[in-house]
Scaffold this active site. Structure first.
Site, mmCIF file in Angstrom:
data_model
loop_
_atom_site.group_PDB
_atom_site.id
_atom_site.type_symbol
_atom_site.label_atom_id
_atom_site.label_comp_id
_atom_site.label_asym_id
_atom_site.label_seq_id
_atom_site.Cartn_x
_atom_site.Cartn_y
_atom_site.Cartn_z
ATOM 1 C CG HIS A 24 -2.102 1.028 0.991
ATOM 2 N ND1 HIS A 24 -1.938 2.243 1.448
ATOM 3 C CD2 HIS A 24 -3.343 0.731 0.692
ATOM 4 C CE1 HIS A 24 -2.984 2.857 1.010
ATOM 5 N NE2 HIS A 24 -4.009 1.820 0.633
ATOM 6 C CG ASP A 28 -8.251 -4.333 -3.150
ATOM 7 O OD1 ASP A 28 -7.463 -3.029 -3.289
ATOM 8 O OD2 ASP A 28 -9.437 -4.005 -3.066
HETATM 9 C C1 SDX Z 1 -6.241 0.250 -3.150
HETATM 10 O O1 SDX Z 1 -4.293 4.499 -2.184
HETATM 11 C C2 SDX Z 1 -5.367 4.095 -1.505
HETATM 12 O O2 SDX Z 1 -5.614 4.332 -0.385
HETATM 13 C C3 SDX Z 1 -6.039 2.773 -2.213
HETATM 14 C C4 SDX Z 1 -7.052 1.874 -1.668
HETATM 15 C C5 SDX Z 1 -8.109 2.796 -1.378
HETATM 16 O O3 SDX Z 1 -9.121 2.300 -0.432
HETATM 17 O O4 SDX Z 1 -8.555 3.490 -2.090
HETATM 18 O O5 SDX Z 1 -6.379 1.531 -0.159
HETATM 19 C C6 SDX Z 1 -7.413 0.944 -2.443
HETATM 20 O O6 SDX Z 1 -5.855 0.436 -4.290
HETATM 21 C C7 SDX Z 1 -5.219 -0.875 -2.249
HETATM 22 C C8 SDX Z 1 -4.098 -1.227 -3.066
HETATM 23 C C9 SDX Z 1 -4.530 -2.429 -4.041
HETATM 24 N N1 SDX Z 1 -3.528 -2.821 -5.026
HETATM 25 C C10 SDX Z 1 -2.794 -3.963 -4.965
HETATM 26 O O7 SDX Z 1 -2.915 -4.721 -4.143
HETATM 27 C C11 SDX Z 1 -1.775 -4.225 -6.182
HETATM 28 C C12 SDX Z 1 -0.577 -4.569 -5.505
HETATM 29 N N2 SDX Z 1 0.081 -3.660 -4.756
HETATM 30 C C13 SDX Z 1 1.004 -2.954 -5.475
HETATM 31 O O8 SDX Z 1 0.780 -2.411 -7.016
HETATM 32 C C14 SDX Z 1 1.700 -1.521 -4.747
HETATM 33 O O9 SDX Z 1 1.659 -2.164 -3.464
HETATM 34 C C15 SDX Z 1 0.671 -0.261 -4.655
HETATM 35 C C16 SDX Z 1 0.585 0.254 -5.940
HETATM 36 C C17 SDX Z 1 -0.454 -0.601 -3.905
HETATM 37 C C18 SDX Z 1 1.335 0.580 -3.563
HETATM 38 O O10 SDX Z 1 2.791 1.128 -4.675
HETATM 39 P P1 SDX Z 1 3.689 2.128 -4.227
HETATM 40 O O11 SDX Z 1 3.374 2.769 -3.054
HETATM 41 O O12 SDX Z 1 3.779 3.059 -5.307
HETATM 42 O O13 SDX Z 1 4.878 1.267 -3.849
HETATM 43 P P2 SDX Z 1 5.695 0.752 -4.907
HETATM 44 O O14 SDX Z 1 5.163 0.180 -6.146
HETATM 45 O O15 SDX Z 1 6.802 1.863 -5.184
HETATM 46 O O16 SDX Z 1 6.382 -0.419 -4.291
HETATM 47 C C19 SDX Z 1 7.358 -0.077 -3.183
HETATM 48 C C20 SDX Z 1 8.368 -1.145 -3.293
HETATM 49 C C21 SDX Z 1 8.887 -1.689 -4.687
HETATM 50 O O17 SDX Z 1 10.027 -2.266 -4.480
HETATM 51 P P3 SDX Z 1 11.455 -1.450 -4.964
HETATM 52 O O18 SDX Z 1 11.318 -0.773 -6.155
HETATM 53 O O19 SDX Z 1 11.592 -0.211 -3.954
HETATM 54 O O20 SDX Z 1 12.715 -2.342 -4.781
HETATM 55 O O21 SDX Z 1 7.582 -2.294 -2.800
HETATM 56 C C22 SDX Z 1 7.613 -3.367 -3.795
HETATM 57 C C23 SDX Z 1 8.048 -2.636 -5.066
HETATM 58 O O22 SDX Z 1 8.700 -3.595 -6.070
HETATM 59 N N3 SDX Z 1 6.165 -3.615 -3.986
HETATM 60 C C24 SDX Z 1 5.724 -4.895 -4.320
HETATM 61 C C25 SDX Z 1 4.370 -4.890 -4.098
HETATM 62 N N4 SDX Z 1 3.973 -3.638 -3.752
HETATM 63 C C26 SDX Z 1 4.955 -2.951 -3.562
HETATM 64 N N5 SDX Z 1 6.398 -6.023 -4.817
HETATM 65 C C27 SDX Z 1 5.623 -7.163 -4.847
HETATM 66 N N6 SDX Z 1 4.191 -7.209 -4.785
HETATM 67 C C28 SDX Z 1 3.601 -6.084 -4.456
HETATM 68 N N7 SDX Z 1 2.247 -5.949 -4.217
#
Ligand code: SDX
Length: 423
Positions: free
Chosen positions: A301, A358
């Site tokens: 998140h 989710d």
């Molecule tokens: C919702 O914003 C909100 O409030 C949203 C929400 C709401 O109520 O409106 O809470 C609802 O959208 C919940 C999130 C649902 N999405 C997912 O479950 C999809 C999977 N999650 C990722 O796509 C990600 O965690 C996000 C999009 C949710 C957050 O992305 P960020 O904050 O931009 O974090 P990032 O992508 O920059 O990741 C930070 C690090 C990265 O590694 P590095 O590049 O620093 O080495 O964490 C890793 C990422 O690779 N990472 C993951 C991961 N999520 C982050 N690696 C593997 N699997 C994941 N799910």
């Protein structure tokens, strides 16, 4: 709101910017005059360090796992309130008295029917259309049916449009579901609660009576509460940006639905449950591979870096529903295996990637009988009251103006046109 300054030195010149205080949470540096005084923009793709507005609706502390709606903790609202009462709280700012609640609930109940011509609009879709594509189309089309509540300068019309959107989303969501099944639409009933009405419109058929299971009604209502609003997430920011141009509320909510559909946002609950069990090890390996853009759906998140407080409530609700439904679907073993891996694997622990809202919602919705392609529709149904409340807050802000971000330009500098014969 300001009692200290931030100093910025640019090209040897020192500039002061006010630091503004909210009621709780991070303070902000007021940079509204930065470009006018320095000729520079700030640079923050993804808005990881940017406050786009001030708001009194929802407060999140990602490190402490705190989520408050108008000051009330989400765990207390989920356990002690109802979605209709939380909707009143978000829209009006205070918990209602019994009399205020009864009046509000009656108003919403009497807006649950939709214009009969909308059934013709819906029948234009293929039966196998994704329900989210139907919702994007039908909600945007509401502005063609409810002209009398599209004047955003009229507070009364804004209120009517807000009530219509909150009230009609369950009816439209159920219609999209029934249409995908080839079953007849079920009309709402005024003698049922908001959530019971929705479950009956989804799962009843004309051939027999249908009685809503109170445990499922309570679980569904909790899921709606947990998804009602969430600060300035991607879809809410989309609604605010669309609304800042003066677009009508139905068009703004349709824009929010479109944004929510993405798998990085509300589409994650569908994506999380669509992972085939035998591919879990491969998915975990891909999720940990820095060179692979794959993300494990339902984990991580932008704000919550310890745990998502909604996920905790959702996890408990999942256990209740699975027991009531007597469900023993292998998909839930997949979910439990994923959860254990993510909660103990060094990569996930180190990057603080915990199951988010989710992850668990899909488990419950699947156990209740919803297909995975309806999961994000239910998220949109619940989030509509948050979008509408945020839209109203923005529109009634005297300082509101059209949102128009700038950029760091990296394209070609000016050059002259060359006729095709000389290229
Ligand atoms: C919702 O914003 C909100 O409030 C949203 C929400 C709401 O109520 O409106 O809470 C609802 O959208 C919940 C999130 C649902 N999405 C997912 O479950 C999809 C999977 N999650 C990722 O796509 C990600 O965690 C996000 C999009 C949710 C957050 O992305 P960020 O904050 O931009 O974090 P990032 O992508 O920059 O990741 C930070 C690090 C990265 O590694 P590095 O590049 O620093 O080495 O964490 C890793 C990422 O690779 N990472 C993951 C991961 N999520 C982050 N690696 C593997 N699997 C994941 N799910």
């Amino acid at each position: 709101m300001s009692d200290s300054k931030a100093k910025l030195t640019i090209d040897g010149k020192e500039l002061d910017y006010s630091i503004l205080n909210g009621s709780v949470g991070p303070r902000v540096i007021d940079i509204r005059k930065l470009y006018a005084t320095t000729g520079l923009f700030t640079y923050d793709p993804g808005f990881t360090s940017t406050a786009s507005c001030d708001s009194a609706l929802t407060y999140i502390d990602g490190d402490a796992g705190v989520l408050l709606h108008r000051g009330y903790p989400i765990s207390q609202l989920a356990e002690q309130s109802t979605f209709m009462e939380v909707a009143y709280l978000l829209l009006r700012g205070e918990l209602p008295t019994r009399e205020e609640f009864t009046k509000f609930e009656n108003t919403i109940t009497r807006h649950t029917m939709v214009h009969e011509q909308l059934t013709a609009f819906l029948r234009g879709f293929r039966r196998d259309a994704h329900p989210m594509s139907v919702m994007c189309g039908v909600v945007g089309a509401l502005s063609a049916f409810y002209h009398d509540s599209t004047d955003i300068t009229d507070p009364y019309q804004r209120m009517v449009a807000s009530h219509r959107l909150v009230a009609k989303m369950p009816t439209l969501a159920a219609m999209a579901y029934k249409y995908s099944l080839g079953q007849p639409f079920v009309y709402p009933r005024n003698d049922l609660s908001y959530t019971a009405n929705f479950l009956r419109m989804c799962f009843s058929v004309p051939a027999e009576d249908y009685v809503v299971d109170p445990v499922l009604e309570r679980a569904m209502d909790k899921i709606f509460i947990l998804h009602a609003d969430h600060e300035q997430n991607a879809s809410t920011s989309t609604v605010r940006l669309a609304g800042s141009s003066g677009a009508n509320p139905f068009a703004c909510i349709a824009a929010g639905i479109a944004c929510l559909w993405g798998p990085a946002h509300g589409g994650a609950n569908e994506a999380a449950l669509n992972m085939p069990p035998e591919r879990i090890p491969a998915y975990i390996a891909r999720a940990k591979n820095k060179d692979d853009p794959f993300r494990l759906m339902g984990f991580g998140h932008r704000v919550y870096k310890n745990y998502d407080p909604r996920a905790k409530v959702m996890q408990a609700t999942a256990k209740e529903v699975l027991e009531v439904m007597g469900v023993d679907d292998p998909i839930f073993d997949v979910a439990r295996e994923l959860e254990q891996i993510a909660l103990h694997d060094d990569y996930f622990v180190e990057k603080k990637l915990y199951p988010n809202v989710d992850f668990y919602s899909g488990i419950i919705l699947s156990a209740m009988g919803f297909p995975t392609d309806m999961f994000t529709v239910l998220f949109a149904l619940a989030r509509t009251v948050g979008w509408v409340a945020q839209w109203n807050e923005m529109i009634s802000d005297p300082e509101q103006k059209i949102g128009r971000p700038r950029q760091l330009y990296t394209g070609p500098t000016q050059r002259d046109y060359v006729p095709i014969g000389q290229r």
